[in-house]
Design a protein around this motif. Sequence first.
Motif, PDB file in Angstrom:
ATOM      1  N   PHE A  59      43.571  26.924  54.218  1.00  0.00           N
ATOM      2  CA  PHE A  59      44.146  28.219  53.467  1.00  0.00           C
ATOM      3  C   PHE A  59      44.988  29.023  54.589  1.00  0.00           C
ATOM      4  O   PHE A  59      44.386  29.271  55.521  1.00  0.00           O
ATOM      5  N   THR A  60      46.178  29.309  54.060  1.00  0.00           N
ATOM      6  CA  THR A  60      47.070  30.282  55.022  1.00  0.00           C
ATOM      7  C   THR A  60      47.960  31.208  53.976  1.00  0.00           C
ATOM      8  O   THR A  60      48.501  30.705  52.886  1.00  0.00           O
ATOM      9  N   LEU A  61      47.992  32.383  54.232  1.00  0.00           N
ATOM     10  CA  LEU A  61      48.698  33.544  53.494  1.00  0.00           C
ATOM     11  C   LEU A  61      50.113  33.707  54.069  1.00  0.00           C
ATOM     12  O   LEU A  61      50.438  33.593  55.268  1.00  0.00           O
ATOM     13  N   TYR A  62      51.267  33.562  53.185  1.00  0.00           N
ATOM     14  CA  TYR A  62      52.554  33.584  53.475  1.00  0.00           C
ATOM     15  C   TYR A  62      53.360  34.968  52.962  1.00  0.00           C
ATOM     16  O   TYR A  62      52.804  35.500  51.755  1.00  0.00           O
ATOM     17  N   PHE A  98      45.467  42.737  53.347  1.00  0.00           N
ATOM     18  CA  PHE A  98      46.070  43.206  51.987  1.00  0.00           C
ATOM     19  C   PHE A  98      46.187  44.576  52.124  1.00  0.00           C
ATOM     20  O   PHE A  98      45.600  45.369  51.719  1.00  0.00           O
ATOM     21  N   THR A  99      47.509  44.693  52.307  1.00  0.00           N
ATOM     22  CA  THR A  99      47.986  46.270  52.557  1.00  0.00           C
ATOM     23  C   THR A  99      49.116  46.653  51.466  1.00  0.00           C
ATOM     24  O   THR A  99      49.395  47.753  51.542  1.00  0.00           O
ATOM     25  N   GLY A 100      49.299  45.794  50.723  1.00  0.00           N
ATOM     26  CA  GLY A 100      50.079  46.087  49.364  1.00  0.00           C
ATOM     27  C   GLY A 100      51.470  45.257  49.308  1.00  0.00           C
ATOM     28  O   GLY A 100      51.400  44.912  48.034  1.00  0.00           O
ATOM     29  N   PRO A 101      51.913  44.625  50.142  1.00  0.00           N
ATOM     30  CA  PRO A 101      52.971  43.645  49.770  1.00  0.00           C
ATOM     31  C   PRO A 101      52.360  42.368  49.084  1.00  0.00           C
ATOM     32  O   PRO A 101      51.402  41.995  49.192  1.00  0.00           O
ATOM     33  N   ASN A 102      53.104  41.840  48.513  1.00  0.00           N
ATOM     34  CA  ASN A 102      52.962  40.450  47.861  1.00  0.00           C
ATOM     35  C   ASN A 102      52.793  39.519  48.679  1.00  0.00           C
ATOM     36  O   ASN A 102      53.386  39.235  49.619  1.00  0.00           O
ATOM     37  N   LEU A 103      51.866  38.676  48.521  1.00  0.00           N
ATOM     38  CA  LEU A 103      51.341  37.351  49.241  1.00  0.00           C
ATOM     39  C   LEU A 103      51.318  36.161  48.361  1.00  0.00           C
ATOM     40  O   LEU A 103      50.835  36.210  47.322  1.00  0.00           O
ATOM     41  N   TRP A 104      51.543  34.833  49.255  1.00  0.00           N
ATOM     42  CA  TRP A 104      51.474  33.839  48.550  1.00  0.00           C
ATOM     43  C   TRP A 104      50.571  32.864  49.217  1.00  0.00           C
ATOM     44  O   TRP A 104      50.374  32.938  50.562  1.00  0.00           O
ATOM     45  N   LEU A 123      53.201  27.159  46.410  1.00  0.00           N
ATOM     46  CA  LEU A 123      52.279  28.215  46.891  1.00  0.00           C
ATOM     47  C   LEU A 123      51.643  29.163  45.774  1.00  0.00           C
ATOM     48  O   LEU A 123      52.495  29.363  44.833  1.00  0.00           O
ATOM     49  N   GLN A 124      50.510  29.445  45.916  1.00  0.00           N
ATOM     50  CA  GLN A 124      49.857  30.324  44.661  1.00  0.00           C
ATOM     51  C   GLN A 124      50.083  31.793  45.238  1.00  0.00           C
ATOM     52  O   GLN A 124      49.856  32.248  45.934  1.00  0.00           O
ATOM     53  N   PRO A 125      50.494  32.419  43.914  1.00  0.00           N
ATOM     54  CA  PRO A 125      50.233  34.110  44.131  1.00  0.00           C
ATOM     55  C   PRO A 125      49.091  34.587  44.194  1.00  0.00           C
ATOM     56  O   PRO A 125      48.090  34.243  43.732  1.00  0.00           O
ATOM     57  N   VAL A 126      48.861  35.673  45.132  1.00  0.00           N
ATOM     58  CA  VAL A 126      47.694  36.401  45.484  1.00  0.00           C
ATOM     59  C   VAL A 126      47.805  37.382  44.383  1.00  0.00           C
ATOM     60  O   VAL A 126      48.429  38.200  44.447  1.00  0.00           O
ATOM     61  N   THR A 129      43.309  40.956  42.020  1.00  0.00           N
ATOM     62  CA  THR A 129      41.890  41.201  42.257  1.00  0.00           C
ATOM     63  C   THR A 129      41.615  41.371  43.764  1.00  0.00           C
ATOM     64  O   THR A 129      41.249  42.036  44.420  1.00  0.00           O
ATOM     65  N   PRO A 130      42.202  40.274  44.675  1.00  0.00           N
ATOM     66  CA  PRO A 130      41.819  40.336  46.098  1.00  0.00           C
ATOM     67  C   PRO A 130      42.208  41.609  46.804  1.00  0.00           C
ATOM     68  O   PRO A 130      41.835  42.017  47.881  1.00  0.00           O
ATOM     69  N   TYR A 131      43.143  42.307  46.193  1.00  0.00           N
ATOM     70  CA  TYR A 131      43.685  43.810  46.790  1.00  0.00           C
ATOM     71  C   TYR A 131      42.940  44.554  46.640  1.00  0.00           C
ATOM     72  O   TYR A 131      42.826  45.764  47.471  1.00  0.00           O
ATOM     73  N   ALA A 132      41.469  44.401  45.963  1.00  0.00           N
ATOM     74  CA  ALA A 132      40.455  45.508  46.304  1.00  0.00           C
ATOM     75  C   ALA A 132      39.969  45.681  47.469  1.00  0.00           C
ATOM     76  O   ALA A 132      39.372  46.659  47.969  1.00  0.00           O
ATOM     77  N   ILE A 133      40.331  44.766  48.392  1.00  0.00           N
ATOM     78  CA  ILE A 133      39.826  44.439  49.727  1.00  0.00           C
ATOM     79  C   ILE A 133      40.461  46.042  50.473  1.00  0.00           C
ATOM     80  O   ILE A 133      39.798  46.550  51.171  1.00  0.00           O
ATOM     81  N   PHE A 134      41.717  46.179  49.785  1.00  0.00           N
ATOM     82  CA  PHE A 134      42.447  47.407  50.552  1.00  0.00           C
ATOM     83  C   PHE A 134      41.689  48.559  50.460  1.00  0.00           C
ATOM     84  O   PHE A 134      42.188  49.661  50.931  1.00  0.00           O
ATOM     85  N   ALA A 135      40.872  48.785  49.479  1.00  0.00           N
ATOM     86  CA  ALA A 135      39.957  49.901  49.293  1.00  0.00           C
ATOM     87  C   ALA A 135      39.358  50.529  50.473  1.00  0.00           C
ATOM     88  O   ALA A 135      39.059  51.393  50.526  1.00  0.00           O
ATOM     89  N   ASN A 136      39.207  49.484  51.381  1.00  0.00           N
ATOM     90  CA  ASN A 136      38.114  49.693  52.568  1.00  0.00           C
ATOM     91  C   ASN A 136      38.970  50.975  53.564  1.00  0.00           C
ATOM     92  O   ASN A 136      38.436  51.577  54.125  1.00  0.00           O
ATOM     93  N   SER A 137      40.461  51.079  53.349  1.00  0.00           N
ATOM     94  CA  SER A 137      41.140  51.895  54.039  1.00  0.00           C
ATOM     95  C   SER A 137      41.512  53.129  53.060  1.00  0.00           C
ATOM     96  O   SER A 137      42.200  53.858  53.454  1.00  0.00           O
ATOM     97  N   ALA A 138      40.892  53.147  51.784  1.00  0.00           N
ATOM     98  CA  ALA A 138      41.401  54.014  50.949  1.00  0.00           C
ATOM     99  C   ALA A 138      42.672  54.333  50.461  1.00  0.00           C
ATOM    100  O   ALA A 138      43.046  55.520  50.469  1.00  0.00           O
ATOM    101  N   SER A 139      43.481  53.280  50.243  1.00  0.00           N
ATOM    102  CA  SER A 139      44.820  53.395  50.064  1.00  0.00           C
ATOM    103  C   SER A 139      45.021  53.347  48.395  1.00  0.00           C
ATOM    104  O   SER A 139      46.153  54.501  48.183  1.00  0.00           O
TER     105      SER A 139
END
Length: 653
Positions: A59-62, A98-104, A123-126, A129-139
């Motif tokens: 798996f690789t994010l683009y 996962f800081t906000g921009p769209n990723l594939w 490539l599959q769009p992210v 739901t996975p962007y909830a990880i960014f809540a770790n920095s309270a964004s």
Amino acid sequence: MYNCNNAKMNLKSACFSCISGIFLVLMAQLAIGQGTAFLYQGQLDNGGAAANGGYNFKFTLYSAQTNGAPVSGSLTNYNVAVNNGLFTTTLDFGQGIFTGPNLWLQIGVCTNNETNFTFLQPLQPVLPTPYAIFANSASNLVGQLAAAQLTGTLPASAFAGYTNTVALTNGANLFAGEFTGNGAGVTNVSVTNLVGVLADSQLPANTAYLNSNQTFTANNTFNGANTFTNLYQNSFSGSFFGNGLVGWIVVPGTSTNASIDTGYLLTNSQSVTVTLPTTAHVGDIVRIACAGAGGWQLAQMTGQSVIGNFLSYGQTWYQSQAAAEDWTSIASSSDGAKMVATSSAVSSGNVWVSANSGQTWTSTGPNSALWQAAASSADGTKLFAAVHSGFIYYSTNSGSSWTSFGVGANWTSLACSSDGARLVAGTSNGGLSNFVNQVYIGGASAPNPVTALASSASGSNLIAATFGGSLYTYASGHWASAGGTGGSSAKWNAVGSSADGSRLAAAVSNGLVYVSSNFGSSWTTTAAPSLSWVSLASSSDGSKLVAAAAKGGLYTSSNWGAAWMLQTNQNASAGASWSAVTSSSSGSVLAAAINNTLGGPYGIFTCQAATQTQTTAGTGGYLLGAQGSAAELQCVGNNEWMPVSSSGTLWAQ
């Protein structure tokens, strides 16, 4: 062997709506520190049928679906179980992905026993739901977050524009920095923490107000500088200690414009001019005290004058009982009581002395000769006289007896120290000779005849005039040509010196009179007219000068040569052949002699200071005081001032 390169594969992302609840649970766990990993489910077909067995996934994010750049490292999960096409695996790309921009997501797959991955397209769009990880920095928080989970400092921008009411109930709340606003609801503020000016209405009754009349009933002490600006209505009663109502200002310069109710302490070694205030009211005070060696002058404005009892300088002359001699020189003791004069009459020339300020004269010379020059000590006991084509003679008993010394020469001029120990003599061939107790100690030779000499009280500073040459000054045991305007080549015929030698005066035959205030380093032209000047004398402070011009009259100045007055009374005839003048140290006694060989009036004339009750009105009038003198002047109305107290002699013009 199963070859995944030849296999027909497709990877479908799991229905995220079905597993979003799982991701939310994971993010709640992440918020309390469970890491950045999340589950990924998919379906894998192999050859049109659901795949089964163990597969390797990469798996690789683009940053874009096509032609994007990788934004993470590659994750490889080995031997992932696939059952009936479905699989589940854990992905963990770490912090800051996962800081906000769209990723594939790029997915590569191969069988468990292979190493060459086949990358599935597209490539599959992210999805969110996975962007909830960014809540770790309270964004991108939504909903409520427990206050206990907040850490760090919120930026100021987080409160920008906040308008809701904030209630702070803890009395220990602490604020630092600056606050703006009207503070209308602030209560219980300590007075010690207030700044600025309170309105009178906010002050208690027993308070001094700026714009109200006050009555102070207790003993009050004001340690700072207090200024009372109402000059004519302030009222003081009782006793005052200290300088009184007039404060003192030290004046180190040479001039100042006086203000009312002010005292001036003058310290400059040169003359200091104090100008009266332009406007004044009856009772206003100006004080002057002079510590400087140059003395002071009180200058007047238009219409102003000073009334009182002063001395006038050089204004009334009387003819003495001196005979009609060919008088060549005259010298005075410091008080003007004793004088010595020389005559160059061919048959009867002699040395004459007076013990009553020049009123009567007695011949005391050793013999008849062409006596050319005379000098006197301050007390008048030590006298010197020189003969042209002869010797120098001295007397230690006011002329009762004489003794010659030195060598024969064409002596023209003499000057001595106040104690009579030091003597300088000049000759017609330019010689300058210095003596100490009648012993020659050296000298100098000038290219032109020496016509006049003057000495400081100590004899350490001298000035010599040469006819058609230069002025010469003597200091530190050496003679040197004087500099400045006054040192130029001219027919110098007369010189004078103050007691300290700093203030000098010199006159040119058929020319002008010059003064110097720095031992002859530079010279200034005075207001005296261009005449045939033959002799000049100075008071000890240099402020008062008397000069004689052959067939030109007697002139006096009481302000260091700034203004001159021709003596026009009948006994000071301008038509006389004036030849010599002398002055007492204060200037209160003057004497002038006439060379009778040229005809006309004859004899020796004297002048003593007279009483003057008012200065000349306007800018032409002034008062003079010497070092150590002081005056307190009070305005008495009509532009007139009057000394209410003084010390020392005050001279008026």
